[in-house]
Write a protein that holds these residues in place. Structure first.
Motif, PDB file in Angstrom:
ATOM      1  N   TRP A 727     -24.701  14.645  -0.590  1.00 34.17           N
ATOM      2  CA  TRP A 727     -24.733  13.784  -1.790  1.00 34.17           C
ATOM      3  C   TRP A 727     -25.818  12.707  -1.675  1.00 34.17           C
ATOM      4  CZ3 TRP A 727     -18.710  12.898  -2.175  1.00 34.17           C
ATOM      5  CH2 TRP A 727     -18.119  14.012  -2.814  1.00 34.17           C
ATOM      6  N   SER A 728     -26.643  12.796  -0.662  1.00 32.37           N
ATOM      7  CA  SER A 728     -27.717  11.803  -0.455  1.00 32.37           C
ATOM      8  C   SER A 728     -27.161  10.407  -0.277  1.00 32.37           C
ATOM      9  CB  SER A 728     -28.715  11.845  -1.630  1.00 32.37           C
ATOM     10  OG  SER A 728     -29.292  13.114  -1.752  1.00 32.37           O
ATOM     11  N   LEU A 729     -26.061  10.306   0.467  1.00 34.59           N
ATOM     12  CA  LEU A 729     -25.447   9.008   0.763  1.00 34.59           C
ATOM     13  C   LEU A 729     -25.335   8.820   2.276  1.00 34.59           C
ATOM     14  CD1 LEU A 729     -22.545   9.050  -1.889  1.00 34.59           C
ATOM     15  CD2 LEU A 729     -24.729   7.828  -2.052  1.00 34.59           C
ATOM     16  N   PRO A 730     -26.419   8.980   3.025  1.00 34.11           N
ATOM     17  CA  PRO A 730     -26.310   8.902   4.497  1.00 34.11           C
ATOM     18  C   PRO A 730     -25.932   7.513   4.993  1.00 34.11           C
ATOM     19  CG  PRO A 730     -28.616   8.951   3.814  1.00 34.11           C
ATOM     20  CD  PRO A 730     -27.811   9.224   2.574  1.00 34.11           C
ATOM     21  N   LYS A 731     -26.264   6.456   4.195  1.00 33.85           N
ATOM     22  CA  LYS A 731     -25.946   5.097   4.652  1.00 33.85           C
ATOM     23  C   LYS A 731     -24.444   4.840   4.696  1.00 33.85           C
ATOM     24  CE  LYS A 731     -30.262   2.997   3.039  1.00 33.85           C
ATOM     25  NZ  LYS A 731     -30.863   1.946   2.173  1.00 33.85           N
ATOM     26  N   LEU A 732     -23.688   5.626   3.952  1.00 35.26           N
ATOM     27  CA  LEU A 732     -22.241   5.425   3.926  1.00 35.26           C
ATOM     28  C   LEU A 732     -21.523   6.268   4.975  1.00 35.26           C
ATOM     29  CD1 LEU A 732     -21.471   5.358   0.073  1.00 35.26           C
ATOM     30  CD2 LEU A 732     -21.953   3.438   1.608  1.00 35.26           C
ATOM     31  N   ALA A 733     -22.267   7.130   5.647  1.00 39.86           N
ATOM     32  CA  ALA A 733     -21.617   8.064   6.578  1.00 39.86           C
ATOM     33  C   ALA A 733     -20.925   7.339   7.719  1.00 39.86           C
ATOM     34  CB  ALA A 733     -22.655   9.045   7.117  1.00 39.86           C
ATOM     35  N   GLY A 734     -21.582   6.353   8.315  1.00 34.26           N
ATOM     36  CA  GLY A 734     -20.993   5.641   9.442  1.00 34.26           C
ATOM     37  C   GLY A 734     -19.665   4.992   9.133  1.00 34.26           C
ATOM     38  N   PRO A 735     -19.595   4.036   8.152  1.00 39.33           N
ATOM     39  CA  PRO A 735     -18.303   3.409   7.851  1.00 39.33           C
ATOM     40  C   PRO A 735     -17.276   4.396   7.303  1.00 39.33           C
ATOM     41  CG  PRO A 735     -19.980   2.740   6.258  1.00 39.33           C
ATOM     42  CD  PRO A 735     -20.686   3.434   7.374  1.00 39.33           C
ATOM     43  N   ALA A 736     -17.724   5.405   6.535  1.00 38.29           N
ATOM     44  CA  ALA A 736     -16.773   6.361   5.983  1.00 38.29           C
ATOM     45  C   ALA A 736     -16.134   7.188   7.101  1.00 38.29           C
ATOM     46  CB  ALA A 736     -17.472   7.280   4.981  1.00 38.29           C
ATOM     47  N   GLU A 737     -16.928   7.644   8.077  1.00 41.90           N
ATOM     48  CA  GLU A 737     -16.369   8.408   9.195  1.00 41.90           C
ATOM     49  C   GLU A 737     -15.330   7.601   9.952  1.00 41.90           C
ATOM     50  OE1 GLU A 737     -18.913  10.711  11.875  1.00 41.90           O
ATOM     51  OE2 GLU A 737     -20.584  10.245  10.510  1.00 41.90           O
ATOM     52  N   PRO A 778       2.127   2.528   4.817  1.00 41.96           N
ATOM     53  CA  PRO A 778       1.604   1.738   5.946  1.00 41.96           C
ATOM     54  C   PRO A 778       1.438   0.269   5.536  1.00 41.96           C
ATOM     55  CG  PRO A 778      -0.172   2.956   4.916  1.00 41.96           C
ATOM     56  CD  PRO A 778       1.095   3.404   4.232  1.00 41.96           C
ATOM     57  N   THR A 779       1.565  -0.607   6.502  1.00 42.82           N
ATOM     58  CA  THR A 779       1.410  -2.042   6.251  1.00 42.82           C
ATOM     59  C   THR A 779       0.374  -2.607   7.205  1.00 42.82           C
ATOM     60  OG1 THR A 779       3.229  -2.544   7.770  1.00 42.82           O
ATOM     61  CG2 THR A 779       3.764  -2.320   5.421  1.00 42.82           C
ATOM     62  N   LEU A 780      -0.293  -3.660   6.751  1.00 40.65           N
ATOM     63  CA  LEU A 780      -1.297  -4.325   7.558  1.00 40.65           C
ATOM     64  C   LEU A 780      -0.603  -5.259   8.544  1.00 40.65           C
ATOM     65  CD1 LEU A 780      -4.418  -4.455   7.724  1.00 40.65           C
ATOM     66  CD2 LEU A 780      -4.307  -6.470   6.247  1.00 40.65           C
ATOM     67  N   SER A 797      -9.441  -2.407   6.150  1.00 44.10           N
ATOM     68  CA  SER A 797      -9.472  -3.596   5.299  1.00 44.10           C
ATOM     69  C   SER A 797     -10.792  -4.346   5.420  1.00 44.10           C
ATOM     70  CB  SER A 797      -8.309  -4.518   5.661  1.00 44.10           C
ATOM     71  OG  SER A 797      -8.336  -5.704   4.889  1.00 44.10           O
ATOM     72  N   ALA A 798     -11.382  -4.336   6.637  1.00 42.88           N
ATOM     73  CA  ALA A 798     -12.629  -5.067   6.850  1.00 42.88           C
ATOM     74  C   ALA A 798     -13.832  -4.341   6.278  1.00 42.88           C
ATOM     75  CB  ALA A 798     -12.819  -5.318   8.342  1.00 42.88           C
ATOM     76  N   LEU A 799     -13.831  -3.012   6.295  1.00 39.74           N
ATOM     77  CA  LEU A 799     -15.010  -2.252   5.895  1.00 39.74           C
ATOM     78  C   LEU A 799     -14.988  -1.792   4.437  1.00 39.74           C
ATOM     79  CD1 LEU A 799     -15.487   0.033   9.043  1.00 39.74           C
ATOM     80  CD2 LEU A 799     -16.671  -2.116   8.496  1.00 39.74           C
ATOM     81  N   ALA A 800     -13.805  -1.627   3.844  1.00 42.37           N
ATOM     82  CA  ALA A 800     -13.703  -1.039   2.505  1.00 42.37           C
ATOM     83  C   ALA A 800     -13.944  -2.072   1.407  1.00 42.37           C
ATOM     84  CB  ALA A 800     -12.336  -0.401   2.323  1.00 42.37           C
ATOM     85  N   TRP A 815      -5.799   5.256   0.395  1.00 46.07           N
ATOM     86  CA  TRP A 815      -7.156   5.437  -0.103  1.00 46.07           C
ATOM     87  C   TRP A 815      -8.007   4.210   0.187  1.00 46.07           C
ATOM     88  CZ3 TRP A 815      -8.664   1.766  -3.584  1.00 46.07           C
ATOM     89  CH2 TRP A 815      -7.647   1.039  -4.222  1.00 46.07           C
ATOM     90  N   PHE A 816      -9.316   4.440   0.155  1.00 50.60           N
ATOM     91  CA  PHE A 816     -10.253   3.317   0.215  1.00 50.60           C
ATOM     92  C   PHE A 816     -11.479   3.665  -0.626  1.00 50.60           C
ATOM     93  CE2 PHE A 816     -11.602   5.950   3.843  1.00 50.60           C
ATOM     94  CZ  PHE A 816     -12.978   6.040   3.620  1.00 50.60           C
ATOM     95  N   GLU A 817     -12.239   2.617  -1.008  1.00 51.55           N
ATOM     96  CA  GLU A 817     -13.458   2.783  -1.787  1.00 51.55           C
ATOM     97  C   GLU A 817     -14.616   2.091  -1.077  1.00 51.55           C
ATOM     98  OE1 GLU A 817     -13.061   1.304  -5.706  1.00 51.55           O
ATOM     99  OE2 GLU A 817     -11.824   2.974  -6.429  1.00 51.55           O
ATOM    100  N   LEU A 818     -15.787   2.679  -1.212  1.00 53.37           N
ATOM    101  CA  LEU A 818     -17.029   2.081  -0.734  1.00 53.37           C
ATOM    102  C   LEU A 818     -18.006   1.979  -1.912  1.00 53.37           C
ATOM    103  CD1 LEU A 818     -17.593   3.911   2.673  1.00 53.37           C
ATOM    104  CD2 LEU A 818     -16.960   1.515   2.333  1.00 53.37           C
TER     105      LEU A 818
END
Length: 823
Positions: A727-737, A778-780, A797-800, A815-818
């Motif tokens: 999807w041409s989103l390599p910058k998101l690969a690290g935090p998403a993984e 799940p709870t934080l 919570s810190a990255l999303a 779920w999470f969103e970037l």
């Protein structure tokens, strides 16, 4: 045509020779119209004047008025003849016009005289004199009429005269003025030497003081009546002038002048009472603060003053709460209105409306606002004018105020000063006196009450609007797979708070819940109920309840809250991946679906259901397939219902206007509002929500099924990394993984029987969802240095950009969103 009324001769009046009992008089009497300038010379001589006085215009213009006009003559007859009718002439300085030309006449005068006219022997004339104040040269408007027009000759040789209480100037079609509505247009024609501004000034004062025709009436009260009898002798006139001077100077009135002084005082008091009653009827016609301010200012110009400036405290102008405390030198006063009789624009550049300023302690303005009492300045001296002008930076106000009489009156309510008025009179007019001070105080008291009522209404409206705004959600214009636009129109019934609402809620699976509801009734109670129901819908939507079940739970909640309110609600869930709407209705009007393919619109056919709060009624849901570009329109019944009209007409108009092409969602909403919201008779609130269902393409969704094996965590990371590169989103690969690794690890650890599902959705954001069959959310948690668990969600919570968890029928979704990088 005005008609006389029949009555016997007034008591105390002795009929003249040859007179017979009074008889009604019907007809019109033409008037002579003469304008006199400040030098006492005739500047206008009408056709009526030429007929009445038998003198051509060319010979009259420029001659001294006392040489031509009949006001200094006398009538033959017994000295005991009383004034005609029940009211004597209110002529101020006496019937002689010469007293009107010295620049001191400030109210109408009237009288009667006998005049010798060439070729017509002697003519009995009624006259009126109206002062024209201001900067122009014209100082007096004189109207005159032949009194013989009120008599009739009979076969028995006698005459009959009208016996009415009032004879007053009015309008006639065959005079020089064709009608009231034409006066403003005609006056510049009959006074060609006048400028537009001067003509407008004279028009305003003529309309204020009287009109040129004879009007016969027993009931109408007018400010001036001619003396239909023997005019006052010079001796009595002199006594009245002496009494007037004594009263103006505040000196004791001699006993021999007591009667004249009492008459003058009575006339002055009566005039002021009439003025205050007139002002009271002209102000407070609405609760609009801006309109009330203008009404108060215009009510006193030009009759009481030549300039009226209104200043209000900042809190009053802003429509805030009641201003507290005594004003001080830091209090900001807003100039909210300025009315004057000067030439247009003379004041606008120097003291513009809208300016805010404080006033120092040494000024009369500060004395008025802090004492709450009127302040009278008989004449503004050059020294005082300089002190006042120092408040205005880079503007010289001295030419506008120096030499004028000034009266400052506070605008109070409940003993609190809301503002004050600055009243100024031209140097040519009499200065303000103590009676004017009393009149101004009474005027200010009435105006202050009216302004406070408007202020309170404005404040309550602001509170209501703030409450309504706080209850209505601020919906983002873009959700996953759809664009949203909304409109809210408050009703026109009491208050601006109602029970209509709309909302949108983000759901798992890139879905969006769309809601429109309406609590029946208006006011704070309905708004409070609406707030509770809206909160409940948001909570239950977050639990991902099916539409029918959500309405069922909402109905149960309404029962527990009480049975005093009913509500309708339309709840729809849009799945942009499946291309489907899932809807349920609780007594609400159906939504409109506009198809992108052909632009056709239709009402979605779904079970109506019973309103929320009825209790014990089942709700049904339907599924409707939709295509990218379709539009869903949901609204409350206030938009389509109108008193006296079938609701089907409104629904048909809604379908037609919703299908109208538009450049944007906002334009589409405005088209609907114009078609339906501006119709006459709308009283209810209106809530409108429109969603363009753009959908999510299948190649923007990637899904994997993972076994309940810890080894699957590595496969999940690899799959996500590969898909993001595709999807041409390599910058998101690290935090998403990293985050996928944490969520899949938890899902594999807590799943029971079903495989774990992983899904990536590329829409406005990058959405990642992990499903398993465990219902515990799940709870934080806080993790200590030695704890082996509890750190995964903290990483998410810190990255999303956002993250969350919700229960599903089969278990739960985390779920999470970037945020997608800018291209």
């Amino acid at each position: 045509m005005d008609h006389g009324t029949q009555r016997d001769a007034p008591p105390g009046r002795r009929a003249g020779p040859g007179a017979v009992p009074a008889d009604p008089v019907a007809g019109r009497v033409p008037l002579a119209v003469v304008v006199v300038d400040r030098d006492g010379l005739v500047s206008h001589w009408s056709r009526g004047a030429r007929r009445l006085f038998a003198l051509p215009k060319e010979e009259a213009i420029g001659r001294p008025a006392p040489d031509l006009l009949p006001v200094s003559g006398v009538l033959p007859g017994d000295e005991d003849v009383t004034g005609y009718g029940s009211y004597e002439a209110y002529d101020g300085l006496g019937p002689g016009l010469e007293s009107s030309l010295d620049g001191h006449l400030s109210y109408p005068a009237a009288g009667r005289a006998r005049l010798t006219v060439p070729g017509n022997d002697r003519v009995d004339v009624l006259w009126w004199a109206y002062p024209l104040v201001g900067p122009g040269r014209e100082r007096l408007l004189v109207l005159a009429a032949d009194a013989d027009g009120l008599r009739r000759d009979y076969a028995d040789g006698g005459t009959r005269e009208a016996t009415v209480e009032r004879i007053a100037p009015g309008f006639a079609l065959h005079t020089d003025f064709p009608g009231a509505e034409e006066l403003a247009r005609r006056l510049p024609e009959i006074l060609p030497s006048m400028s537009v501004g001067e003509s407008a000034r004279i028009v305003a004062q003529v309309l204020e003081l009287g009109y040129p025709i004879l009007e016969f009436s027993q009931n109408d009260r007018v400010p001036v009546t001619p003396d239909w009898g023997v005019p006052r002798r010079a001796e009595r006139r002199a006594r009245r002038e002496r009494a007037a001077r004594a009263l103006a100077a505040g000196e004791p009135v001699p006993d021999e002048l007591r009667d004249e002084a009492e008459d003058l005082e009575y006339a002055a008091v009566r005039e002021r009472l009439e003025f205050l009653n007139e002002v009271s009827g002209r102000i407070g016609t609405s609760l609009d603060l801006s309109r009330t301010i203008v009404e108060v200012s215009k009510a006193v110009v030009p009759r009481f003053t030549d300039v009226a400036g209104t200043y209000l405290r900042e809190q009053v102008v802003a429509g805030e709460g009641f201003p507290g405390g005594v004003p001080d030198t830091t209090t900001m006063w807003h100039r909210v209105a300025l009315e004057h009789t000067d030439e247009p624009g003379r004041w606008d550049d120097v003291v513009p409306v809208g300016e805010a300023m404080p006033f120092p302690a040494h000024t009369p303005f500060f004395q008025c606002m802090t004492s709450g009492e009127p302040v009278l300045v008989p004449r503004i001296t050059e020294e005082m004018g300089h002190a006042i002008a120092s408040q205005f930076e880079k503007r010289d106000i001295r030419p506008l105020i120096t030499g004028r009489s000034m009266l400052l009156v506070p605008l109070k309510a409940r003993d609190v000063v809301l503002g004050f008025m600055i009243l100024l009179r031209h140097p040519e007019r009499p200065v303000f006196n103590d009676m004017d001070r009393v009149t101004g105080a009474e005027l200010a008291a009435r105006a202050g009450l009216v302004l406070d009522n408007a202020r309170m209404y404005t404040y309550q409206e602001n509170v209501a609007e703030t409450l309504q705004d706080s209850m209505l959600p601020h919906i983002p214009p873009r959700m996953a797979g759809c664009d949203i636009a909304t409109r809210y129109l408050p009703g026109t019934l009491l208050g601006r708070v109602g029970g209509d609402w709309f909302d949108s809620v983000k759901l798992p699976g890139a879905r969006t819940a769309l809601v429109v509801g309406d609590v029946m009734g208006h006011g704070l109670n309905s708004a409070a109920m609406m707030g509770q129901l809206r909160t409940a819908v948001q909570t239950m939507a977050g639990l991902d309840l099916p539409p029918a079940q959500l309405l069922r739970n909402l109905d149960d909640l309404a029962q527990r809250l009480g049975d005093t309110h009913l509500a309708t609600c339309l709840y729809a869930v849009y799945d942009p991946i499946a291309g489907e709407l899932h809807l349920a209705n609780a007594g609400h009007i159906p939504p409109v679906l506009v198809r992108a393919e052909d632009g056709a619109s239709e009402l979605i056919d779904l079970p109506t259901g019973a309103p929320i709060g009825v209790g014990g009624v089942p709700f049904e849901a339907v599924r409707v397939p939709v295509a990218p570009g379709d539009r869903l329109v949901m609204c409350t019944d206030g938009l389509v219902e109108m008193r006296g009209e079938d609701i089907g007409v409104g629904l048909a108009t809604l379908c037609e206007s919703a299908a109208h092409p538009a450049a944007s969602m906002d334009d589409a909403c405005d088209t609907i509002i114009r078609a339906l919201g501006t119709r006459g008779g709308r009283k209810d609130d209106v809530a409108l929500l429109m969603a363009r269902l753009t959908g999510i393409e299948s190649d923007a969704v990637a899904e994997w099924r993972l076994a309940r094996d810890p080894a699957e965590v590595g496969r999940a990371r690899a799959a996500v990394r590969e898909q993001l590169h595709d999807w041409s989103l390599p910058k998101l690969a690290g935090p998403a993984e990293l985050m996928v690794s944490e969520l899949v690890t938890n899902a594999v650890r807590h799943a029971h029987a079903r495989p774990v599902e992983l899904r990536l959705v590329r829409a406005d954001t990058l959405l990642c969802e992990v499903d398993d069959d465990d219902h515990e959310l799940p709870t934080l948690r806080s993790a200590g240095p030695d704890d082996e668990n509890g750190r995964g969600l903290r990483v998410v919570s810190a990255l999303a950009r956002e993250w969350g968890a919700s229960r599903t029928k089969a278990g739960k979704t985390v779920w999470f969103e970037l945020t997608l990088p800018r291209r």
